[in-house]
Design a protein around this motif. Structure first.
Motif, short mmCIF file in Angstrom:
data_model
loop_
_atom_site.label_atom_id
_atom_site.label_comp_id
_atom_site.label_asym_id
_atom_site.label_seq_id
_atom_site.Cartn_x
_atom_site.Cartn_y
_atom_site.Cartn_z
N ILE A 1 -2.59 5.26 5.38
CA ILE A 1 -2.66 4.79 4.00
C ILE A 1 -3.26 5.88 3.11
O ILE A 1 -4.30 6.45 3.43
CB ILE A 1 -3.55 3.51 3.94
N THR B 1 -7.46 2.84 -2.20
CA THR B 1 -6.01 2.85 -2.03
C THR B 1 -5.38 2.52 -3.39
O THR B 1 -6.09 2.30 -4.37
CB THR B 1 -5.55 1.78 -1.02
N LEU C 1 -4.07 -0.22 -4.07
CA LEU C 1 -4.33 -1.63 -4.35
C LEU C 1 -5.76 -1.80 -4.84
O LEU C 1 -6.70 -1.29 -4.21
CB LEU C 1 -4.12 -2.49 -3.10
N LEU D 1 0.85 -1.20 0.00
CA LEU D 1 0.00 0.00 0.00
C LEU D 1 0.88 1.24 0.00
O LEU D 1 1.97 1.23 0.58
CB LEU D 1 -0.86 0.01 1.27
#
Lengths: 341, 143
Positions: A267, A275, A277, A260
């Motif tokens: 984050i 995010t 991801l 991340l």
């Protein structure tokens, strides 16, 4: 390893206020949801760090006890029966071929289409005792968390600590235990004043300015040597069980290794709470973006944003905008009635 | 008697110097010595209320973690030598300042304000339990 083969729409990691609200919101958007938390109870910091403190900045509540806020959030989420998995530490993330995500924990594997991280400051790991003898008895008479209160029935118990966790458990267990002591290294308690008052008026033998020096015994605890630092005097307590609640240290833990994009231990997310991801969202204190304020109220907002975009992403026919809950619920009721008749 | 070996901590602006045990946290030292330092989360690195600014001896404190830094970013009056009292363990003599926005309520002010609050609460309770009558010194209770 017991594995729940069902693929949920959303897995929420962290059962603090934001995670619980995300679970509610997932239900409201007709998504099924699972929550995982490493602690033995829901509520996150609300129930772990300041259960007896009032929160004043939640919309609609002029003043609410942290514990009650957690209970209310749980009740709100329970309308849609999310699956709640406690005492599980999330470890790794895997992307499966059918676009599903597999999460592994220290106990099981979990499958879902999307993941929302509401991990706050991370995993709260109990601070450990320093004496060498402490390691030997860990989980064999010495405990850092309470899993089942019944376990302490009839035990000769020593509670260590002066914060809310220590006092709450001591007061809760005082009538179940056969004998109960509490030691605290200072004479100033971090716990709520009302709990300190209750403690001082209870049957609990309290030693202040006192630390644990050594745990006695071979296979099981046969006693504890404590030392009163103000007069440097040792005393042996006849105990067989020790519950140590001297605080926690937060750490994002294995999630940090997921790849991340991080800013410190938070984050980075975009305005949709995504995010870097795929399929992984973040909300609340663990999420950061330009202008982010780490507050419960903004965390709730993050959760709603994350779930709405996740809903549309899983089921493109679902609009991002949820509609107004007053209307939506009315429609749902009507549909239910129509279905029955 | 002053122990030469024990680390000494000076808190500003109250300018109080106290002894600490090696490895003790700044928050614990403050509490043990009746120096007011807020600690909303109970010293678990989950808020920024125990923020202090180190004036001397930064290297004599335990290292700062990322988690501490994240919490610190919310502290008012953040300085390059800011630390959280609950996370900073002491390994030598240091001088720290409790930022003005918290220390404005230190010392006699706190006692004064607390007395004031108590007085007000008392007056409020009296007028609540006895809404019709004037607060009086008489012992007899009116139903």
């Amino acid at each position: 390893m017991n594995t729940d083969q069902k693929t949920y729409d959303i897995t929420v990691i962290g059962a603090g206020p934001v995670g619980l609200f995300a679970a509610y919101y997932a239900g409201f958007r007709d998504l099924n949801c699972k929550i995982i938390d490493c602690l033995p109870q829901i509520g996150g910091q609300l129930t772990t760090l300041y259960p007896q403190k009032f929160v004043y900045d939640v919309a609609g509540f002029p003043k609410i006890l942290a514990t009650d806020l957690a209970l209310n959030l749980h009740k709100q989420a329970q309308q849609y029966n999310p699956k709640i998995c406690l005492e599980e530490k999330v470890q790794q993330i895997f992307y499966l071929e059918d676009r599903a995500i597999k999460l592994t924990t220290d106990k099981a594997e979990h499958f879902s289409k999307k993941v929302i991280l509401t991990a706050g400051a991370g995993v709260f790991t109990p601070r450990k005792l320093e004496p060498e003898s402490a390691k030997k008895f860990e989980n064999r008479g010495l405990y850092y968390m309470v899993k089942d209160t019944e376990f302490f029935r009839g035990k000769k118990l020593l509670v260590i600590g002066g914060g809310d966790t220590a006092l709450d458990w001591a007061l809760h267990l005082k009538d179940m235990a056969k004998g109960i002591y509490l030691i605290h290294r200072s004479n100033k308690f971090l716990a709520a004043a009302s709990s300190v008052r209750q403690l001082m008026n209870s049957n609990i033998e309290v030693h202040t300015h006192t630390e644990l020096k050594e745990i006695l015994g071979n296979d099981h605890i046969q006693g504890a040597i404590i030392v009163d630092k103000s007069v440097n005097q040792e005393k042996t307590l006849d105990v067989d069980t020790i519950l140590c609640c001297i605080g926690y240290t937060p750490n994002l833990g294995p999630i940090k290794e997921w790849g991340l994009e991080l800013a410190g231990s938070t984050i980075k997310v975009n305005p949709r709470m995504e995010t870097n991801l795929s399929g992984v969202y973040a909300a609340g204190d663990v999420a950061t973006y330009e202008g982010k304020l780490r507050l419960i109220c903004t965390g709730f907002s993050d959760a709603a944003v994350a779930v709405n975009y996740a809903a549309h992403s899983i089921y493109p026919e679902l609009r991002v905008f949820p509609g107004y809950s007053t209307n939506v619920m009315e429609q749902k009721e009507e549909e239910k009635l129509a279905h029955k008749t | 008697m002053v122990d030469e070996l024990m680390p000494k901590v000076t808190f500003l602006p109250v300018n109080k110097t106290v002894e600490a045990e090696e490895g003790q946290s700044l928050l614990d030292v403050a509490m043990d010595n009746d120096i007011r330092l807020e600690h909303n989360c109970g010293g678990n690195c989950a808020c920024s209320t125990c923020h202090v600014i180190v004036k001397d001896g930064m290297e004599k404190l335990s290292r700062k973690t990322e988690e501490e830094q994240d919490e610190l970013e919310e502290a008012e009056g953040l300085a390059p030598t800011s630390r959280l009292g609950c996370q900073s363990k002491i390994y030598g003599d240091i001088i720290v300042e409790i930022p003005p926005y918290r220390s404005s309520l230190l010392n006699e002010d706190v006692t004064k304000i607390e007395a004031l609050i108590k007085e007000k609460e008392k007056a409020l309770n009296l007028s609540r339990s006895n809404p019709a009558s004037q607060p009086s010194q008489t012992e007899g209770k009116t139903e």
